[in-house]
Design a protein around this motif. Sequence first.
Motif, PDB file in Angstrom:
ATOM      1  N   LEU A   2      38.340  43.382  28.430  1.00  0.00           N
ATOM      2  CA  LEU A   2      39.255  43.476  29.160  1.00  0.00           C
ATOM      3  C   LEU A   2      38.943  41.953  29.836  1.00  0.00           C
ATOM      4  N   TYR A   3      37.896  41.206  29.444  1.00  0.00           N
ATOM      5  CA  TYR A   3      37.879  39.865  30.022  1.00  0.00           C
ATOM      6  C   TYR A   3      38.838  38.086  29.043  1.00  0.00           C
ATOM      7  N   GLU A   4      39.036  39.716  27.815  1.00  0.00           N
ATOM      8  CA  GLU A   4      39.756  38.712  27.381  1.00  0.00           C
ATOM      9  C   GLU A   4      40.994  39.161  27.600  1.00  0.00           C
ATOM     10  N   VAL A   5      41.746  39.905  27.866  1.00  0.00           N
ATOM     11  CA  VAL A   5      43.068  40.136  28.282  1.00  0.00           C
ATOM     12  C   VAL A   5      43.045  39.354  29.652  1.00  0.00           C
ATOM     13  N   MET A   6      42.219  39.336  30.494  1.00  0.00           N
ATOM     14  CA  MET A   6      42.175  39.048  32.373  1.00  0.00           C
ATOM     15  C   MET A   6      42.312  37.071  32.074  1.00  0.00           C
ATOM     16  N   THR A   7      41.935  36.778  31.445  1.00  0.00           N
ATOM     17  CA  THR A   7      41.462  35.082  31.153  1.00  0.00           C
ATOM     18  C   THR A   7      43.020  34.073  31.352  1.00  0.00           C
ATOM     19  N   TYR A   8      43.419  35.584  30.848  1.00  0.00           N
ATOM     20  CA  TYR A   8      45.426  34.815  31.466  1.00  0.00           C
ATOM     21  C   TYR A   8      45.447  34.702  32.801  1.00  0.00           C
ATOM     22  N   TRP A   9      44.663  35.055  33.717  1.00  0.00           N
ATOM     23  CA  TRP A   9      45.002  35.561  35.155  1.00  0.00           C
ATOM     24  C   TRP A   9      43.988  33.500  35.478  1.00  0.00           C
ATOM     25  N   ASP A  10      43.685  33.216  34.906  1.00  0.00           N
ATOM     26  CA  ASP A  10      42.594  31.750  35.137  1.00  0.00           C
ATOM     27  C   ASP A  10      43.761  30.841  34.904  1.00  0.00           C
TER      28      ASP A  10
ATOM     29  N   TRP B 110      43.227  36.799  41.621  1.00  0.00           N
ATOM     30  CA  TRP B 110      42.099  36.713  40.027  1.00  0.00           C
ATOM     31  C   TRP B 110      40.449  35.955  40.414  1.00  0.00           C
ATOM     32  N   GLN B 111      41.294  34.382  40.535  1.00  0.00           N
ATOM     33  CA  GLN B 111      40.469  33.437  40.928  1.00  0.00           C
ATOM     34  C   GLN B 111      39.740  33.226  41.555  1.00  0.00           C
ATOM     35  N   ALA B 112      39.547  33.631  42.928  1.00  0.00           N
ATOM     36  CA  ALA B 112      39.524  34.193  44.119  1.00  0.00           C
ATOM     37  C   ALA B 112      37.556  34.498  44.086  1.00  0.00           C
ATOM     38  N   ALA B 113      37.886  35.289  43.295  1.00  0.00           N
ATOM     39  CA  ALA B 113      36.907  36.721  43.137  1.00  0.00           C
ATOM     40  C   ALA B 113      35.574  35.944  41.931  1.00  0.00           C
ATOM     41  N   ASP B 114      34.127  37.070  42.109  1.00  0.00           N
ATOM     42  CA  ASP B 114      33.019  36.334  40.944  1.00  0.00           C
ATOM     43  C   ASP B 114      33.528  37.477  40.254  1.00  0.00           C
ATOM     44  N   LYS B 115      33.040  37.674  38.447  1.00  0.00           N
ATOM     45  CA  LYS B 115      33.487  38.394  37.446  1.00  0.00           C
ATOM     46  C   LYS B 115      32.016  38.239  37.168  1.00  0.00           C
ATOM     47  N   VAL B 116      31.841  39.741  36.108  1.00  0.00           N
ATOM     48  CA  VAL B 116      30.476  39.737  35.596  1.00  0.00           C
ATOM     49  C   VAL B 116      31.392  41.049  34.430  1.00  0.00           C
ATOM     50  N   VAL B 117      30.730  40.312  32.956  1.00  0.00           N
ATOM     51  CA  VAL B 117      31.506  40.295  31.790  1.00  0.00           C
ATOM     52  C   VAL B 117      30.671  41.378  31.196  1.00  0.00           C
TER      53      VAL B 117
ATOM     54  N   SER C 231      28.586  42.537  27.409  1.00  0.00           N
ATOM     55  CA  SER C 231      29.134  41.946  26.086  1.00  0.00           C
ATOM     56  C   SER C 231      27.662  41.763  25.586  1.00  0.00           C
ATOM     57  N   ARG C 232      27.813  42.469  24.425  1.00  0.00           N
ATOM     58  CA  ARG C 232      26.430  42.545  22.957  1.00  0.00           C
ATOM     59  C   ARG C 232      27.324  41.511  22.228  1.00  0.00           C
ATOM     60  N   SER C 233      28.641  41.024  22.125  1.00  0.00           N
ATOM     61  CA  SER C 233      28.738  40.137  21.188  1.00  0.00           C
ATOM     62  C   SER C 233      29.423  38.708  21.495  1.00  0.00           C
ATOM     63  N   LEU C 234      30.213  38.918  22.484  1.00  0.00           N
ATOM     64  CA  LEU C 234      30.276  37.459  23.026  1.00  0.00           C
ATOM     65  C   LEU C 234      29.189  36.887  23.388  1.00  0.00           C
ATOM     66  N   SER C 235      29.381  35.234  22.869  1.00  0.00           N
ATOM     67  CA  SER C 235      28.469  33.817  23.039  1.00  0.00           C
ATOM     68  C   SER C 235      28.679  33.270  24.204  1.00  0.00           C
ATOM     69  N   GLU C 236      29.042  33.358  24.736  1.00  0.00           N
ATOM     70  CA  GLU C 236      29.437  32.486  26.220  1.00  0.00           C
ATOM     71  C   GLU C 236      30.670  33.176  27.089  1.00  0.00           C
ATOM     72  N   VAL C 237      31.146  33.190  28.317  1.00  0.00           N
ATOM     73  CA  VAL C 237      32.245  33.040  28.875  1.00  0.00           C
ATOM     74  C   VAL C 237      32.675  31.448  28.979  1.00  0.00           C
ATOM     75  N   THR C 238      33.860  31.541  29.643  1.00  0.00           N
ATOM     76  CA  THR C 238      34.370  30.123  29.842  1.00  0.00           C
ATOM     77  C   THR C 238      34.798  30.027  30.938  1.00  0.00           C
TER      78      THR C 238
ATOM     79  N   VAL D 262      35.274  47.820  38.495  1.00  0.00           N
ATOM     80  CA  VAL D 262      35.126  48.503  37.106  1.00  0.00           C
ATOM     81  C   VAL D 262      36.066  48.451  36.467  1.00  0.00           C
ATOM     82  N   GLY D 263      36.264  47.448  35.797  1.00  0.00           N
ATOM     83  CA  GLY D 263      37.496  47.372  34.555  1.00  0.00           C
ATOM     84  C   GLY D 263      37.276  47.486  33.392  1.00  0.00           C
ATOM     85  N   GLY D 264      37.627  48.213  31.840  1.00  0.00           N
ATOM     86  CA  GLY D 264      37.826  48.854  30.540  1.00  0.00           C
ATOM     87  C   GLY D 264      37.112  49.903  30.776  1.00  0.00           C
ATOM     88  N   ALA D 265      37.731  50.170  29.477  1.00  0.00           N
ATOM     89  CA  ALA D 265      37.672  51.861  29.653  1.00  0.00           C
ATOM     90  C   ALA D 265      36.377  52.391  29.279  1.00  0.00           C
TER      91      ALA D 265
END
Length: 187
Positions: free
Chosen positions: A52-60, A78-85, A87-94, A122-125
Amino acid sequence: MGRLIYTSITSLDGYVADEAGSFDWSMPDEEVHSFVNGLDRSIGTYLLGRQLYEVMTYWDSVPAEGEPPAILEYARIWQAADKVVFSRSLSEVTAPRTRLEREFAPAAVRALVEASDGDVSVGGANLAGQALKAGLVDELQQLLSPVVIGGGKRFLPDGLRLELELLEERRFGNGVVFLRYRVLKGS
């Protein structure tokens, strides 16, 4: 103290994506998108799984011109809110205002919600399923699309049992139906 809310657009048969991972059947029209914007105005923090994070980065980076007002408004929300991702596989969030957590820790999520001035989404099934099973979710908000897709990623995890109280319902011109439920604790 905020509430932990799980909101999703689903098919009538309870899926958030089809077997190929597509959710193009769920794209909201202007009326539904404006309504979702109203729901998300109270969100101070989004908790997201990797997909879901990967999909939602569009809004940035939504272009400022040529988009309908509801799209531009959602981008600002979206841009005004904080986000917590999580993931064990992502090396970083941008994305701005975003941090990465390796593990879903129910006690830490509970503390975040309790300390929050706004609501927490909370998002992502898969991630929402973990929060539901841990008894952390306060509300379920479902936008039922008038389509049956026959399989895919489920809105709710198997084996979950909850008692719910209907708080709100609304019907839209395109056939989408909104349902809002309070999760009755101890169920």
